[in-house]
Design a protein around this motif. Structure first.
Motif, PDB file in Angstrom:
ATOM      1  N   MET A 144       0.688  -1.229   0.119  1.00 54.31           N
ATOM      2  CA  MET A 144       0.219   0.271   0.000  1.00 54.31           C
ATOM      3  C   MET A 144       1.044   1.014  -0.194  1.00 54.31           C
ATOM      4  O   MET A 144       0.322   1.917  -0.530  1.00 54.31           O
ATOM      5  CB  MET A 144      -1.070  -0.177   1.598  1.00 54.31           C
ATOM      6  N   ALA A 145       1.862   1.219   1.009  1.00 53.81           N
ATOM      7  CA  ALA A 145       3.011   2.234   0.544  1.00 53.81           C
ATOM      8  C   ALA A 145       3.590   2.699  -0.099  1.00 53.81           C
ATOM      9  O   ALA A 145       3.303   4.185  -0.831  1.00 53.81           O
ATOM     10  CB  ALA A 145       4.383   1.947   1.971  1.00 53.81           C
ATOM     11  N   GLY A 146       3.769   1.672  -0.988  1.00 58.35           N
ATOM     12  CA  GLY A 146       4.014   1.200  -2.580  1.00 58.35           C
ATOM     13  C   GLY A 146       3.618   2.699  -3.552  1.00 58.35           C
ATOM     14  O   GLY A 146       3.426   2.789  -4.242  1.00 58.35           O
ATOM     15  N   ARG A 147       1.865   2.127  -3.054  1.00 55.71           N
ATOM     16  CA  ARG A 147       0.898   2.641  -4.427  1.00 55.71           C
ATOM     17  C   ARG A 147       0.857   3.991  -3.936  1.00 55.71           C
ATOM     18  O   ARG A 147       0.078   5.285  -4.828  1.00 55.71           O
ATOM     19  CB  ARG A 147      -0.465   1.848  -4.371  1.00 55.71           C
ATOM     20  N   PHE A 148       0.664   4.667  -2.451  1.00 55.97           N
ATOM     21  CA  PHE A 148       0.453   6.152  -1.843  1.00 55.97           C
ATOM     22  C   PHE A 148       2.276   6.469  -2.446  1.00 55.97           C
ATOM     23  O   PHE A 148       1.805   7.841  -2.182  1.00 55.97           O
ATOM     24  CB  PHE A 148       0.773   5.708  -0.465  1.00 55.97           C
ATOM     25  N   GLY A 149       3.111   6.300  -2.733  1.00 54.98           N
ATOM     26  CA  GLY A 149       4.411   6.990  -3.085  1.00 54.98           C
ATOM     27  C   GLY A 149       5.152   7.171  -2.088  1.00 54.98           C
ATOM     28  O   GLY A 149       6.169   8.066  -2.366  1.00 54.98           O
ATOM     29  N   ILE A 150       5.139   6.238  -0.833  1.00 55.38           N
ATOM     30  CA  ILE A 150       5.467   6.630  -0.435  1.00 55.38           C
ATOM     31  C   ILE A 150       6.813   5.139  -0.381  1.00 55.38           C
ATOM     32  O   ILE A 150       6.862   4.317  -0.469  1.00 55.38           O
ATOM     33  CB  ILE A 150       5.058   5.919   1.235  1.00 55.38           C
ATOM     34  N   ARG A 151       8.130   6.005  -0.273  1.00 56.71           N
ATOM     35  CA  ARG A 151       9.432   4.742  -0.205  1.00 56.71           C
ATOM     36  C   ARG A 151       9.927   4.892   0.526  1.00 56.71           C
ATOM     37  O   ARG A 151      11.264   4.075   0.743  1.00 56.71           O
ATOM     38  CB  ARG A 151      10.534   6.451  -1.076  1.00 56.71           C
ATOM     39  N   ALA A 192      -8.986   0.003   5.168  1.00 57.13           N
ATOM     40  CA  ALA A 192      -9.030   1.505   5.395  1.00 57.13           C
ATOM     41  C   ALA A 192      -8.556   1.727   5.884  1.00 57.13           C
ATOM     42  O   ALA A 192      -8.105   3.784   5.998  1.00 57.13           O
ATOM     43  CB  ALA A 192     -10.549   0.999   5.059  1.00 57.13           C
ATOM     44  N   LEU A 193      -8.373   1.718   7.171  1.00 58.41           N
ATOM     45  CA  LEU A 193      -7.932   2.612   8.445  1.00 58.41           C
ATOM     46  C   LEU A 193      -5.948   3.310   7.983  1.00 58.41           C
ATOM     47  O   LEU A 193      -5.215   3.977   8.233  1.00 58.41           O
ATOM     48  CB  LEU A 193      -7.979   1.716  10.077  1.00 58.41           C
ATOM     49  N   LEU A 194      -6.073   2.029   7.504  1.00 60.39           N
ATOM     50  CA  LEU A 194      -3.909   1.739   7.615  1.00 60.39           C
ATOM     51  C   LEU A 194      -4.291   2.485   5.892  1.00 60.39           C
ATOM     52  O   LEU A 194      -2.914   3.389   6.202  1.00 60.39           O
ATOM     53  CB  LEU A 194      -3.538  -0.121   7.321  1.00 60.39           C
ATOM     54  N   ALA A 195      -4.844   3.088   5.551  1.00 55.75           N
ATOM     55  CA  ALA A 195      -4.595   3.972   4.444  1.00 55.75           C
ATOM     56  C   ALA A 195      -5.037   5.292   5.452  1.00 55.75           C
ATOM     57  O   ALA A 195      -3.591   5.993   4.559  1.00 55.75           O
ATOM     58  CB  ALA A 195      -5.819   3.704   3.632  1.00 55.75           C
ATOM     59  N   ALA A 244      -6.719   8.949   1.556  1.00 54.77           N
ATOM     60  CA  ALA A 244      -6.781   7.225   2.075  1.00 54.77           C
ATOM     61  C   ALA A 244      -8.057   7.190   1.086  1.00 54.77           C
ATOM     62  O   ALA A 244      -8.390   6.155   0.035  1.00 54.77           O
ATOM     63  CB  ALA A 244      -6.835   7.499   3.161  1.00 54.77           C
ATOM     64  N   ALA A 245      -9.340   8.483   0.549  1.00 55.85           N
ATOM     65  CA  ALA A 245     -10.390   7.763  -0.169  1.00 55.85           C
ATOM     66  C   ALA A 245      -9.482   7.880  -1.233  1.00 55.85           C
ATOM     67  O   ALA A 245     -11.016   6.802  -2.038  1.00 55.85           O
ATOM     68  CB  ALA A 245     -11.303   9.196  -0.063  1.00 55.85           C
ATOM     69  N   GLN A 246      -9.091   8.751  -1.429  1.00 60.11           N
ATOM     70  CA  GLN A 246      -8.426   8.066  -3.142  1.00 60.11           C
ATOM     71  C   GLN A 246      -8.595   6.525  -3.282  1.00 60.11           C
ATOM     72  O   GLN A 246      -8.545   6.123  -4.475  1.00 60.11           O
ATOM     73  CB  GLN A 246      -8.117   8.888  -3.347  1.00 60.11           C
ATOM     74  N   HIS A 247      -7.214   5.864  -2.344  1.00 58.66           N
ATOM     75  CA  HIS A 247      -7.614   4.492  -3.009  1.00 58.66           C
ATOM     76  C   HIS A 247      -8.185   3.410  -2.181  1.00 58.66           C
ATOM     77  O   HIS A 247      -8.324   2.518  -2.927  1.00 58.66           O
ATOM     78  CB  HIS A 247      -6.020   4.903  -1.629  1.00 58.66           C
ATOM     79  N   VAL A 248      -8.931   3.886  -1.254  1.00 56.36           N
ATOM     80  CA  VAL A 248      -9.968   2.454  -0.585  1.00 56.36           C
ATOM     81  C   VAL A 248     -11.027   2.931  -0.948  1.00 56.36           C
ATOM     82  O   VAL A 248     -11.969   2.242  -1.054  1.00 56.36           O
ATOM     83  CB  VAL A 248      -9.098   2.667   0.353  1.00 56.36           C
ATOM     84  N   GLY A 249     -11.661   4.163  -1.228  1.00 59.16           N
ATOM     85  CA  GLY A 249     -13.236   4.270  -1.490  1.00 59.16           C
ATOM     86  C   GLY A 249     -13.652   5.229  -0.485  1.00 59.16           C
ATOM     87  O   GLY A 249     -13.446   5.262   0.517  1.00 59.16           O
TER      88      GLY A 249
END
Length: 418
Positions: A144-151, A192-195, A244-249
């Motif tokens: 999930m962190a990779g999808r958020f762009g977190i390196r 979703a909470l982790l997002a 978070a909503a952008q990734h999990v709704g």
């Protein structure tokens, strides 16, 4: 020198009462103007206002410390007029005449709050060092962190004594996951909470949150600081919700927050928790996005507090000794009439410094009829030199019912060496 520093610090702490009220008033107007904008705008405004709450008194204290005080063995008067680094003889309230007591009370409370903050940091550090406990969820949060762009590597730790996920750390971020949620919440809702927590990591919110705690510790006595800090936390949670909503709704995140709301949880100010910032309002906002309305009921306490603080600081009449009847208009010194007292030779050789608090009996003709030392500088030659010099000043007498009257006026004199 220590007496000089304490005097300047005490005056700075008192000045921040009206400075903080003014900052809160301006920030409140700005928050109302930005109520229909995205939360990022209100968040930036609240952060700038809170930084101003720190920067203004720091700049004020530095200006006091670097202002010219004494040259060639002459003395200056300790209290400033207005916001400039000017030294002037003015009537004193009790707090102004006792800067040592103000600084002692402030330092004691600041140390207590600093210990509380350090205890929270220690708890977070200890929890971050615990084993992961669930390799599958560690792999999921890394993905999930990779999808958020977190390196950066985001660590996951399972903790028993919390009930809501919290985020801590910047260079080595860690998400603390409650064991009760790991076993009792559906995986898609927990994700979703982790997002939401990853939204905090992406924005490096932990650094801002830590700075908030430092400012709250230093300026704990001003309600404006706590109000601005609360505004920051509310807007921060809304921003993390949007990420978070952008990734999990939005609906999925709202369901997760609703499930979390049903559980009893504790809130750790030094960490960033998913339960922060008006949980039910956040759920409603995710399900039915709408511009934020103007809530005058919420604004009234802030406006009332600001008005009360400014009005209180505007009162310049001195508090007279208990044995003296107060006048409607206090006596005011004629600055040009005050001679510059000369440092006693022995005090110069010993490099003695200190603040003398005096009571002057000003007659109806504006002359000083009597004087007495209310609080000694600790050095009798300095006390006597200040008493004799200030007794030569001329005053505009106190007025009561349209006529000049005799009254006591408290003043303070600061002896310091440059």
């Amino acid at each position: 020198m220590m007496a000089t520093l304490i005097g300047h610090l005490g005056a700075t702490l008192l000045d921040f009462i009206w400075q903080g009220a003014l900052i809160a008033c301006v920030a409140g107007i700005g928050m109302v103007a930005l109520r229909k904008r995205r939360p990022q705008a209100r968040y930036a405004l609240a952060c700038l206002a809170l930084l101003a709450c720190l920067a203004w008194p720091v700049a004020d204290l530095l200006a006091r410390l670097h202002a010219p005080a004494l040259v060639d063995g002459t003395a200056g008067l300790a209290l400033r007029a207005g916001t400039g680094a000017l030294y002037a003889l003015v009537p004193l309230h009790w707090p102004q005449a006792h800067p040592g007591a103000i600084v002692l009370a402030w330092a004691s409370c600041t140390c207590a709050m600093a210990l509380r903050m350090l205890a929270g940091l220690w708890w977070i550090a200890r929890a971050a060092r615990s084993p992961c406990g669930d390799a599958a969820w560690q792999a999921r949060i890394t993905s999930m962190a990779g999808r958020f762009g977190i390196r950066r590597t985001v660590r996951l730790r399972v903790v028993d004594d919390i009930a809501s996920p919290v985020t801590a750390g910047w260079l080595r971020p860690v998400v603390l996951l409650p064991a009760s949620l790991l076993t009792g919440m559906p995986p898609e809702l927990l994700e979703a909470l982790l997002a939401h927590e990853l939204g905090h990591v992406k924005r490096a919110d932990y650094v801002v949150n830590l700075l908030q705690n430092v400012i709250e510790t230093l300026l704990f006595y001003h309600p404006a600081v706590w109000w601005l800090s609360r505004c920051i936390r509310i807007e921060r949670e809304r921003i993390a919700d949007d990420l978070a909503a952008q990734h999990v709704g939005a609906h999925r995140l709202a369901r997760a927050l609703s499930e979390l709301e049903k559980r009893q949880f504790s809130h750790h100010d030094l960490a960033l928790a998913a339960n922060g910032g008006e949980l039910m309002f956040r759920i409603t906002r995710l399900l039915r996005p709408a511009p934020q309305g103007l809530n005058w009921k919420a604004a009234l306490p802030v406006l009332g507090l600001t008005a009360a603080l400014i009005a209180g600081c505007a009162q310049v009449a001195p508090a007279p000794p208990a044995s003296v009847t107060s006048a409607a208009t206090p006596a005011v010194v004629q600055f040009a009439s005050c001679p510059a007292p000369v440092y006693p030779d022995q005090s110069l050789r010993d490099r003695d410094t200190g603040t003398v608090a005096l009571d002057l009996l000003v007659g109806a003709d504006g002359t000083v009829r009597d004087s007495r030392v209310n609080r000694s500088s600790g050095h009798l030659p300095l006390d006597e030199a200040a008493r004799l010099a200030i007794a030569k000043c001329s005053f505009k007498p106190a007025m009561e019912n349209g006529r000049a009257v005799q009254s006591w006026v408290p003043v303070a004199y600061l002896w310091t060496l440059q």
